[in-house]
Design a protein around this motif. Structure first.
Motif, PDB file in Angstrom:
ATOM      1  N   ASP A 169      36.859 -34.352  32.573  1.00 45.73           N
ATOM      2  CA  ASP A 169      37.497 -35.526  31.979  1.00 45.73           C
ATOM      3  C   ASP A 169      38.449 -36.210  32.950  1.00 45.73           C
ATOM      4  O   ASP A 169      38.537 -37.442  32.979  1.00 45.73           O
ATOM      5  N   LEU A 170      39.162 -35.431  33.730  1.00 45.95           N
ATOM      6  CA  LEU A 170      40.054 -36.019  34.728  1.00 45.95           C
ATOM      7  C   LEU A 170      39.239 -36.704  35.817  1.00 45.95           C
ATOM      8  O   LEU A 170      39.612 -37.783  36.302  1.00 45.95           O
ATOM      9  N   LEU A 171      38.129 -36.116  36.196  1.00 49.62           N
ATOM     10  CA  LEU A 171      37.251 -36.716  37.200  1.00 49.62           C
ATOM     11  C   LEU A 171      36.701 -38.049  36.713  1.00 49.62           C
ATOM     12  O   LEU A 171      36.677 -39.038  37.454  1.00 49.62           O
ATOM     13  N   VAL A 172      36.253 -38.090  35.467  1.00 50.70           N
ATOM     14  CA  VAL A 172      35.722 -39.334  34.897  1.00 50.70           C
ATOM     15  C   VAL A 172      36.798 -40.409  34.871  1.00 50.70           C
ATOM     16  O   VAL A 172      36.575 -41.559  35.268  1.00 50.70           O
ATOM     17  N   SER A 173      38.001 -40.047  34.416  1.00 49.66           N
ATOM     18  CA  SER A 173      39.098 -41.012  34.314  1.00 49.66           C
ATOM     19  C   SER A 173      39.474 -41.583  35.678  1.00 49.66           C
ATOM     20  O   SER A 173      39.586 -42.805  35.847  1.00 49.66           O
ATOM     21  N   LEU A 174      39.658 -40.705  36.658  1.00 49.44           N
ATOM     22  CA  LEU A 174      40.072 -41.165  37.982  1.00 49.44           C
ATOM     23  C   LEU A 174      38.975 -41.970  38.675  1.00 49.44           C
ATOM     24  O   LEU A 174      39.259 -42.940  39.382  1.00 49.44           O
ATOM     25  N   ILE A 225      43.820 -39.299  16.733  1.00 44.96           N
ATOM     26  CA  ILE A 225      43.502 -39.779  18.075  1.00 44.96           C
ATOM     27  C   ILE A 225      43.287 -38.564  18.970  1.00 44.96           C
ATOM     28  O   ILE A 225      44.162 -37.704  19.075  1.00 44.96           O
ATOM     29  N   ALA A 226      42.122 -38.479  19.585  1.00 48.75           N
ATOM     30  CA  ALA A 226      41.817 -37.404  20.539  1.00 48.75           C
ATOM     31  C   ALA A 226      41.578 -38.025  21.908  1.00 48.75           C
ATOM     32  O   ALA A 226      41.012 -39.117  22.014  1.00 48.75           O
ATOM     33  N   ILE A 227      42.022 -37.329  22.951  1.00 44.90           N
ATOM     34  CA  ILE A 227      41.943 -37.876  24.309  1.00 44.90           C
ATOM     35  C   ILE A 227      41.119 -36.937  25.191  1.00 44.90           C
ATOM     36  O   ILE A 227      41.515 -35.804  25.434  1.00 44.90           O
ATOM     37  N   GLY A 228      39.985 -37.425  25.635  1.00 43.61           N
ATOM     38  CA  GLY A 228      39.136 -36.630  26.510  1.00 43.61           C
ATOM     39  C   GLY A 228      37.954 -36.047  25.755  1.00 43.61           C
ATOM     40  O   GLY A 228      38.071 -35.630  24.596  1.00 43.61           O
ATOM     41  N   GLU A 229      36.800 -35.998  26.415  1.00 43.93           N
ATOM     42  CA  GLU A 229      35.596 -35.468  25.790  1.00 43.93           C
ATOM     43  C   GLU A 229      35.762 -34.007  25.389  1.00 43.93           C
ATOM     44  O   GLU A 229      35.171 -33.561  24.394  1.00 43.93           O
ATOM     45  N   HIS A 230      36.586 -33.246  26.149  1.00 40.77           N
ATOM     46  CA  HIS A 230      36.755 -31.832  25.800  1.00 40.77           C
ATOM     47  C   HIS A 230      37.540 -31.641  24.508  1.00 40.77           C
ATOM     48  O   HIS A 230      37.598 -30.527  23.980  1.00 40.77           O
ATOM     49  N   MET A 231      38.135 -32.726  23.967  1.00 43.34           N
ATOM     50  CA  MET A 231      38.841 -32.623  22.686  1.00 43.34           C
ATOM     51  C   MET A 231      37.960 -33.047  21.509  1.00 43.34           C
ATOM     52  O   MET A 231      38.438 -33.111  20.372  1.00 43.34           O
ATOM     53  N   ARG A 232      36.696 -33.306  21.762  1.00 43.06           N
ATOM     54  CA  ARG A 232      35.786 -33.661  20.672  1.00 43.06           C
ATOM     55  C   ARG A 232      35.596 -32.498  19.699  1.00 43.06           C
ATOM     56  O   ARG A 232      35.543 -32.690  18.472  1.00 43.06           O
ATOM     57  N   LYS A 233      35.476 -31.287  20.245  1.00 50.72           N
ATOM     58  CA  LYS A 233      35.247 -30.118  19.394  1.00 50.72           C
ATOM     59  C   LYS A 233      36.393 -29.901  18.397  1.00 50.72           C
ATOM     60  O   LYS A 233      36.139 -29.802  17.181  1.00 50.72           O
ATOM     61  N   PRO A 234      37.662 -29.823  18.824  1.00 46.89           N
ATOM     62  CA  PRO A 234      38.740 -29.678  17.831  1.00 46.89           C
ATOM     63  C   PRO A 234      38.869 -30.899  16.928  1.00 46.89           C
ATOM     64  O   PRO A 234      39.223 -30.763  15.738  1.00 46.89           O
ATOM     65  N   PRO A 276      29.226 -34.750  28.962  1.00 41.37           N
ATOM     66  CA  PRO A 276      28.074 -35.656  29.074  1.00 41.37           C
ATOM     67  C   PRO A 276      28.391 -36.934  29.846  1.00 41.37           C
ATOM     68  O   PRO A 276      27.482 -37.688  30.201  1.00 41.37           O
ATOM     69  N   HIS A 277      29.680 -37.194  30.113  1.00 44.73           N
ATOM     70  CA  HIS A 277      30.087 -38.421  30.776  1.00 44.73           C
ATOM     71  C   HIS A 277      30.040 -38.328  32.305  1.00 44.73           C
ATOM     72  O   HIS A 277      30.306 -39.315  32.988  1.00 44.73           O
ATOM     73  N   LEU A 278      29.698 -37.150  32.838  1.00 43.18           N
ATOM     74  CA  LEU A 278      29.616 -37.021  34.297  1.00 43.18           C
ATOM     75  C   LEU A 278      28.566 -37.961  34.865  1.00 43.18           C
ATOM     76  O   LEU A 278      28.725 -38.491  35.964  1.00 43.18           O
ATOM     77  N   LYS A 279      27.505 -38.175  34.117  1.00 45.46           N
ATOM     78  CA  LYS A 279      26.433 -39.062  34.604  1.00 45.46           C
ATOM     79  C   LYS A 279      26.861 -40.524  34.633  1.00 45.46           C
ATOM     80  O   LYS A 279      26.186 -41.371  35.251  1.00 45.46           O
ATOM     81  N   ASP A 280      27.992 -40.843  33.984  1.00 42.72           N
ATOM     82  CA  ASP A 280      28.480 -42.222  33.955  1.00 42.72           C
ATOM     83  C   ASP A 280      29.455 -42.527  35.088  1.00 42.72           C
ATOM     84  O   ASP A 280      29.952 -43.651  35.192  1.00 42.72           O
ATOM     85  N   ILE A 281      29.747 -41.537  35.915  1.00 47.14           N
ATOM     86  CA  ILE A 281      30.663 -41.759  37.039  1.00 47.14           C
ATOM     87  C   ILE A 281      30.004 -42.708  38.046  1.00 47.14           C
ATOM     88  O   ILE A 281      28.831 -42.537  38.391  1.00 47.14           O
ATOM     89  N   PRO A 282      30.732 -43.733  38.509  1.00 48.03           N
ATOM     90  CA  PRO A 282      30.136 -44.729  39.411  1.00 48.03           C
ATOM     91  C   PRO A 282      29.933 -44.203  40.827  1.00 48.03           C
ATOM     92  O   PRO A 282      30.626 -44.580  41.768  1.00 48.03           O
ATOM     93  N   THR A 283      28.990 -43.307  40.987  1.00 45.06           N
ATOM     94  CA  THR A 283      28.634 -42.762  42.293  1.00 45.06           C
ATOM     95  C   THR A 283      27.188 -42.298  42.242  1.00 45.06           C
ATOM     96  O   THR A 283      26.599 -42.192  41.153  1.00 45.06           O
ATOM     97  N   GLU A 284      26.599 -42.019  43.386  1.00 44.90           N
ATOM     98  CA  GLU A 284      25.197 -41.625  43.399  1.00 44.90           C
ATOM     99  C   GLU A 284      24.984 -40.212  42.869  1.00 44.90           C
ATOM    100  O   GLU A 284      24.008 -39.941  42.165  1.00 44.90           O
ATOM    101  N   LYS A 285      25.901 -39.307  43.193  1.00 40.69           N
ATOM    102  CA  LYS A 285      25.685 -37.896  42.857  1.00 40.69           C
ATOM    103  C   LYS A 285      27.004 -37.233  42.502  1.00 40.69           C
ATOM    104  O   LYS A 285      28.021 -37.453  43.157  1.00 40.69           O
ATOM    105  N   VAL A 286      27.000 -36.412  41.444  1.00 45.38           N
ATOM    106  CA  VAL A 286      28.154 -35.599  41.065  1.00 45.38           C
ATOM    107  C   VAL A 286      27.772 -34.139  41.271  1.00 45.38           C
ATOM    108  O   VAL A 286      26.779 -33.658  40.707  1.00 45.38           O
ATOM    109  N   ILE A 287      28.536 -33.437  42.082  1.00 46.25           N
ATOM    110  CA  ILE A 287      28.255 -32.033  42.380  1.00 46.25           C
ATOM    111  C   ILE A 287      29.124 -31.159  41.487  1.00 46.25           C
ATOM    112  O   ILE A 287      30.334 -31.363  41.389  1.00 46.25           O
TER     113      ILE A 287
END
Length: 456
Positions: free
Chosen positions: A321-326, A239-248, A348-359
């Protein structure tokens, strides 16, 4: 789908992100009897050490190779060797995790060759686990350093699957850097309640959970044992938690052949449900009754809390990952994500955040965004407190570092109970700022009301 905009300004006014080496050091601190070692100047290490101590309120065994002007020009191999030999002689750690810094990365040193040469010259280091990870400060952030360090540990310690005997009771867990000690401890309890044995890498729940040891130690006081890491190939699942843990996680799967389930997060009702369903399938056991009751309590908390979340506008600045979760947490409870700022663009999940723009930027971008789009709450780490004061907007502290509050290691956000706690904490902060009508609110209409006849 949101648009991801990367700020190209030449300097960071109020930094949001924390450097890669510190992320790697936090991962190394989750190994039993370990010492992280920064290969760089004393200043780099001192700054990271101060942040870690202020956040955890604990002693942090972080060391440095203490590069100076001469070694920066001529090479730091001698400093690296001296540091390793001093640590083994004085501290006797079982594990030394070496993280590079921008100073030596810019120079372009051959770290792999240097370590081979040091081991060849010092046979006593043969049985000492020394892991090196490349973590330049000028690239990536906290999540990247944590991910790269865990990848290096797996690459250097895990025995491949060909020599392993599978245990259907053992599973691997690769938590993200945004999990607290309380989160990892709760996850262990959940897994064990299904009759499974978790091997957690890295495990800060016993090394950075805030406890007084019986005997003073100059290394980490708890964490994942190297023997457990070596035999991760025996597990039935990872079990891996967070997109940044995909690599390991991908590396571990390639070494062991063990299937992996990657959770974007384990905060929220659906994510917790998915975890329970997975553990039930792996163990062959039904979900314990206590979690069914916790789920019912969470649904009730969502019902109670949505009155205070609904229609609220929120600004969040955090690692990806914390931004996406929150963001999904607030959105699912009826709040609107008005401003979203990420430390890096690596997810890659930044584009899935429910807002118009992610800076992709810093806390100055965060504050400017709030000035243009007023919100009801700021959500970021302790460096957002000045913006909170200037804007007069309450701050909910998350991530790393949080140095103006205590008990960060015991903040639970994972699973049914963690999500319930998060709802209550934030709803109470909203409730505290609720406007209560006063006589002055009706002053403009009071004179006209008195002029009207009481009876027609």
């Amino acid at each position: 789908m949101s648009i991801v905009v990367e700020n190209k300004k030449p300097e960071s006014i109020n930094p949001l992100k924390v450097s890669q080496p510190l992320g790697a050091a936090l991962a190394f601190l989750g190994i039993d009897k370990a010492i992280p070692l920064f290969h760089g100047s004393q200043g780099c290490t001192s700054f990271a050490l101060v942040l870690a101590v202020r956040h955890f309120k604990e002693t942090i065994p972080l060391q440095t190779t203490a590069m100076n002007e001469v070694s920066t020009i001529l090479g730091g191999h001698n400093h690296l060797e001296e540091a390793i030999l001093n640590l083994t002689a004085r501290v006797d750690p079982r594990f030394i995790g070496i993280a590079s810094t921008a100073l030596v990365e810019t120079r372009g040193e051959d770290y792999v060759g240097a370590l081979k040469e040091i081991r060849a010259k010092n046979p006593d280091l043969a049985n000492r686990q020394i892991t090196f990870v490349s973590t330049p400060d000028y690239n990536g952030a906290l999540e990247d350093g944590w991910s790269n360090a865990v990848t290096a540990i797996i690459d250097g310690v895990v025995i491949p699957w060909s020599t392993a005997v599978t245990s259907f009771q053992q599973i691997n867990v690769l938590p993200g850097v945004h999990q607290t000690a309380a989160d990892i401890e709760a996850l262990r309890d959940i897994i064990e309640s299904f009759g499974l044995y978790p091997v957690i890498l890295p495990d800060i729940s016993s090394s950075l959970d805030g406890h007084i040891p019986e005997n003073w130690m100059t290394t980490t006081m708890g964490g994942t044992r190297l023997e457990e890491v070596a035999h991760m190939a025996r597990s039935a699942h990872t079990i891996a938690i967070g997109e940044h843990m995909r690599k390991p996680a991908d590396l571990l799967e390639s070494l062991t052949g063990i299937p992996t389930s990657l959770f974007p997060d384990i905060t929220g009702l659906s994510a917790s449900d998915r975890l329970m369903a997975l553990l039930s399938r792996i163990s062959g056991k039904s979900i314990p009754q206590r979690y069914r009751r916790q789920r019912s309590q969470l649904v009730d908390a969502m019902l109670d809390g949505h009155f205070y979340f609904g229609g609220k506008k929120v600004a969040i600045a955090a690692d990806p990952d914390l931004l996406v979760s929150l963001s999904h947490f607030f959105h699912n409870l009826g709040a609107k994500i008005e401003v979203a700022v990420s430390s890096t663009s690596h997810s890659p999940h930044l584009k899935d955040i429910p807002t118009e723009k992610v800076i992709v930027g810093d806390l100055m971008d965060f504050e400017d965004g709030v000035r243009d789009h007023p919100v009801d709450m700021l959500v970021t780490h302790s460096h957002g407190r000045q913006a909170s004061e200037r804007l007069g907007i309450p701050l909910f502290r998350v991530g790393f570092p949080i140095f103006d509050r205590i008990g960060n290691a015991h903040s639970l956000t994972l699973g049914y109970q963690g999500t319930q706690n998060l709802i209550f904490r934030i709803a109470n902060l909203f409730l505290e700022k609720t406007h209560h009508p006063k006589p002055a609110d009706f002053a403009d209409n009071s004179a006209d009301i008195l002029k009207e006849p009481l009876y027609a």
